[in-house]
Design a protein around this motif. Structure first.
Motif, PDB file in Angstrom:
ATOM      1  N   VAL A  35       0.843  -1.194   0.000  1.00 33.79           N
ATOM      2  CA  VAL A  35       0.000   0.000   0.000  1.00 33.79           C
ATOM      3  C   VAL A  35       0.882   1.250   0.000  1.00 33.79           C
ATOM      4  N   ALA A  36       1.882   1.273   0.876  1.00 35.53           N
ATOM      5  CA  ALA A  36       2.785   2.430   0.936  1.00 35.53           C
ATOM      6  C   ALA A  36       3.555   2.589  -0.364  1.00 35.53           C
ATOM      7  N   LEU A  37       4.022   1.484  -0.922  1.00 31.12           N
ATOM      8  CA  LEU A  37       4.782   1.528  -2.170  1.00 31.12           C
ATOM      9  C   LEU A  37       3.926   2.055  -3.308  1.00 31.12           C
ATOM     10  N   LEU A  38       2.694   1.573  -3.418  1.00 32.05           N
ATOM     11  CA  LEU A  38       1.804   2.013  -4.495  1.00 32.05           C
ATOM     12  C   LEU A  38       1.381   3.469  -4.331  1.00 32.05           C
ATOM     13  N   ALA A  39       1.360   3.947  -3.078  1.00 33.52           N
ATOM     14  CA  ALA A  39       1.007   5.340  -2.821  1.00 33.52           C
ATOM     15  C   ALA A  39       2.223   6.259  -2.900  1.00 33.52           C
ATOM     16  N   LYS A  40       3.375   5.705  -3.266  1.00 34.27           N
ATOM     17  CA  LYS A  40       4.641   6.444  -3.350  1.00 34.27           C
ATOM     18  C   LYS A  40       5.041   7.016  -1.989  1.00 34.27           C
ATOM     19  N   GLY A  41       4.745   6.239  -0.954  1.00 35.27           N
ATOM     20  CA  GLY A  41       5.114   6.622   0.401  1.00 35.27           C
ATOM     21  C   GLY A  41       6.188   5.703   0.940  1.00 35.27           C
ATOM     22  N   HIS A  42       6.476   5.845   2.233  1.00 33.44           N
ATOM     23  CA  HIS A  42       7.533   5.064   2.875  1.00 33.44           C
ATOM     24  C   HIS A  42       7.034   4.540   4.216  1.00 33.44           C
ATOM     25  N   VAL A  43       7.719   3.539   4.746  1.00 34.64           N
ATOM     26  CA  VAL A  43       7.258   2.839   5.943  1.00 34.64           C
ATOM     27  C   VAL A  43       8.302   2.918   7.045  1.00 34.64           C
ATOM     28  N   LEU A  44       7.842   3.181   8.258  1.00 37.50           N
ATOM     29  CA  LEU A  44       8.684   3.074   9.446  1.00 37.50           C
ATOM     30  C   LEU A  44       8.236   1.827  10.197  1.00 37.50           C
ATOM     31  N   LEU A  45       9.142   0.869  10.319  1.00 39.90           N
ATOM     32  CA  LEU A  45       8.834  -0.415  10.954  1.00 39.90           C
ATOM     33  C   LEU A  45       9.531  -0.472  12.298  1.00 39.90           C
ATOM     34  N   GLU A  46       8.746  -0.378  13.359  1.00 39.95           N
ATOM     35  CA  GLU A  46       9.308  -0.385  14.713  1.00 39.95           C
ATOM     36  C   GLU A  46       9.032  -1.742  15.345  1.00 39.95           C
ATOM     37  N   ASP A  47      10.089  -2.516  15.526  1.00 36.82           N
ATOM     38  CA  ASP A  47       9.918  -3.841  16.112  1.00 36.82           C
ATOM     39  C   ASP A  47      11.263  -4.371  16.587  1.00 36.82           C
ATOM     40  N   VAL A  48      11.194  -5.441  17.365  1.00 34.23           N
ATOM     41  CA  VAL A  48      12.401  -6.035  17.922  1.00 34.23           C
ATOM     42  C   VAL A  48      13.183  -6.757  16.822  1.00 34.23           C
ATOM     43  N   PRO A  49      14.473  -6.992  17.026  1.00 36.05           N
ATOM     44  CA  PRO A  49      15.272  -7.702  16.019  1.00 36.05           C
ATOM     45  C   PRO A  49      14.804  -9.147  15.829  1.00 36.05           C
ATOM     46  N   GLY A  50      14.977  -9.638  14.603  1.00 35.26           N
ATOM     47  CA  GLY A  50      14.765 -11.053  14.341  1.00 35.26           C
ATOM     48  C   GLY A  50      13.363 -11.482  13.975  1.00 35.26           C
ATOM     49  N   VAL A  51      12.467 -10.521  13.688  1.00 38.49           N
ATOM     50  CA  VAL A  51      11.098 -10.903  13.352  1.00 38.49           C
ATOM     51  C   VAL A  51      10.833 -10.864  11.837  1.00 38.49           C
ATOM     52  N   GLY A  52      11.875 -10.604  11.036  1.00 40.47           N
ATOM     53  CA  GLY A  52      11.725 -10.710   9.583  1.00 40.47           C
ATOM     54  C   GLY A  52      11.620  -9.400   8.845  1.00 40.47           C
ATOM     55  N   LYS A  53      12.044  -8.308   9.465  1.00 41.78           N
ATOM     56  CA  LYS A  53      11.937  -6.999   8.793  1.00 41.78           C
ATOM     57  C   LYS A  53      12.771  -6.966   7.511  1.00 41.78           C
ATOM     58  N   THR A  54      14.037  -7.365   7.638  1.00 43.32           N
ATOM     59  CA  THR A  54      14.921  -7.349   6.471  1.00 43.32           C
ATOM     60  C   THR A  54      14.440  -8.324   5.403  1.00 43.32           C
ATOM     61  N   MET A  55      14.014  -9.505   5.820  1.00 38.56           N
ATOM     62  CA  MET A  55      13.560 -10.514   4.862  1.00 38.56           C
ATOM     63  C   MET A  55      12.317 -10.048   4.112  1.00 38.56           C
ATOM     64  N   LEU A  56      11.432  -9.326   4.794  1.00 35.82           N
ATOM     65  CA  LEU A  56      10.232  -8.808   4.129  1.00 35.82           C
ATOM     66  C   LEU A  56      10.613  -7.860   3.002  1.00 35.82           C
TER      67      LEU A  56
END
Length: 321
Positions: A35-56
């Motif tokens: 949704v953010a990508l299609l709207a030409k926006g950006h995402v702030l992902l706040e979460d603990v390490p190791g839950v798959g942020k980089t892999m996503l």
């Protein structure tokens, strides 16, 4: 808000199915990223390490045949490490620009709050202007251009929290959360051999993605829905538990996100349900609560849910308007 279940746009469905081959139980995070990508926006992902942020982000980039770049933010990182630098070539007797990682299509800004405000601003300039400044000259960024920045909500010692003006540059702020025990068991089974990301391939091209972004711009938003958005954002400015409410930029962001969300669900018009679902993700990081509200344990999401419950939902458009 509970995510509504509708038929997904065919191309969006292909991308999400591709991501689900790698990610387990992250369907909502994957959809919100799209949704953010299609709207030409950006995402702030706040979460603990190791839950798959980089892999996503890696999986999203590979599914879209986009150039993926990662910036690991550290206290000693310089702005030129993000944007690139001009280096003198003695053979040609000219300066040659060596592009930095921000020149990618999909950029992971890992632990953005661990670097200095000066370096943060180099990334945020690109997010806002779709160009960067190198040696006083503007350098356009790639198209498409999407940033997913992460920050750890636990360890704040030695960090540089993003000020509100910079947080406002992110279209969405979200969390991924821990998987369930069943999902974690499946995760172990999938990664016991070769990682599944190596087995997927792109399902749409960069050119197709740019075309989808243009289609999102044509999604219709009725005046009554726009008024509903304004009533929600105005409500944050007048709420007793809010010190600083959502700015007009937040209203625009919610409208753009709602258009992209409607498009992902194969509609060319926005409905109030789209606004309600996205409001916590789009508005929560654009508010500052009073010290009394924070002391009582109230969150920005709580206030947004309260406003959604107390604000009249538009039913039909007044023909006389």
């Amino acid at each position: 808000m509970t995510q509504q279940t509708f038929l997904l746009q065919p191309k969006v469905s292909e991308v999400l199915n591709n991501i689900n081959k790698v990610m387990i139980g992250k369907e909502e995070a994957a959809l919100l990223s799209l949704v953010a990508l299609l709207a030409k926006g950006h995402v702030l992902l706040e979460d603990v390490p190791g839950v798959g942020k980089t892999m996503l982000v890696k999986t999203l980039a590979k599914s879209l045949d986009c150039d993926f770049k990662r910036i690991q933010f550290t206290p000693d990182l310089l702005p030129s490490d993000v944007t690139g630098v001009s280096i003198y070539n003695p053979k040609t007797m000219e300066f040659e620009f060596r592009p930095g990682p921000i020149l990618g299509n999909i950029v992971l800004a890992d632990e953005i709050n661990r670097t200095s405000p000066k370096t943060q601003s180099a990334l945020l300039e690109g997010m806002e202007e779709t160009s960067i400044t190198v040696d006083g000259s503007p350098v356009p960024l790639s198209d498409p251009f999407f940033v997913m920045a992460t920050q750890n909500p636990i360890e704040y010692e030695g960090t540089y929290p993003l000020p509100e003006a910079q947080l406002d540059r992110f279209l969405l702020k979200m969390k991924m959360g821990y998987p369930s025990a069943k999902q974690e068991m499946e995760m172990l089974a999938r990664t016991s051999g070769a990682h599944p990301i190596h087995s997927i391939s792109s399902v749409i091209t960069k050119e197709e993605l740019v075309g989808l972004q243009k289609e999102v711009e044509e999604v219709y938003v009725d005046k009554t829905v726009n008024r509903y958005i304004i009533e929600l954002t105005t409500g944050t400015r007048n709420h007793t538990g809010v010190y600083l409410g959502v700015s007009p930029r937040g209203s625009i962001a919610l409208m753009k996100a709602a258009k992209a969300y409607a498009f992902t669900h194969d509609r060319d018009y926005v409905v109030p349900d789209d606004v309600q679902y996205l409001a916590p993700y789009v508005l929560s990081h654009r508010m500052i609560l009073t010290s009394e509200a924070r002391f009582e344990g109230t969150t920005a999401e709580d206030i947004i849910e309260e406003l959604i419950s107390s604000t009249s939902i538009p039913v039909k458009r007044n023909i006389s308007e």
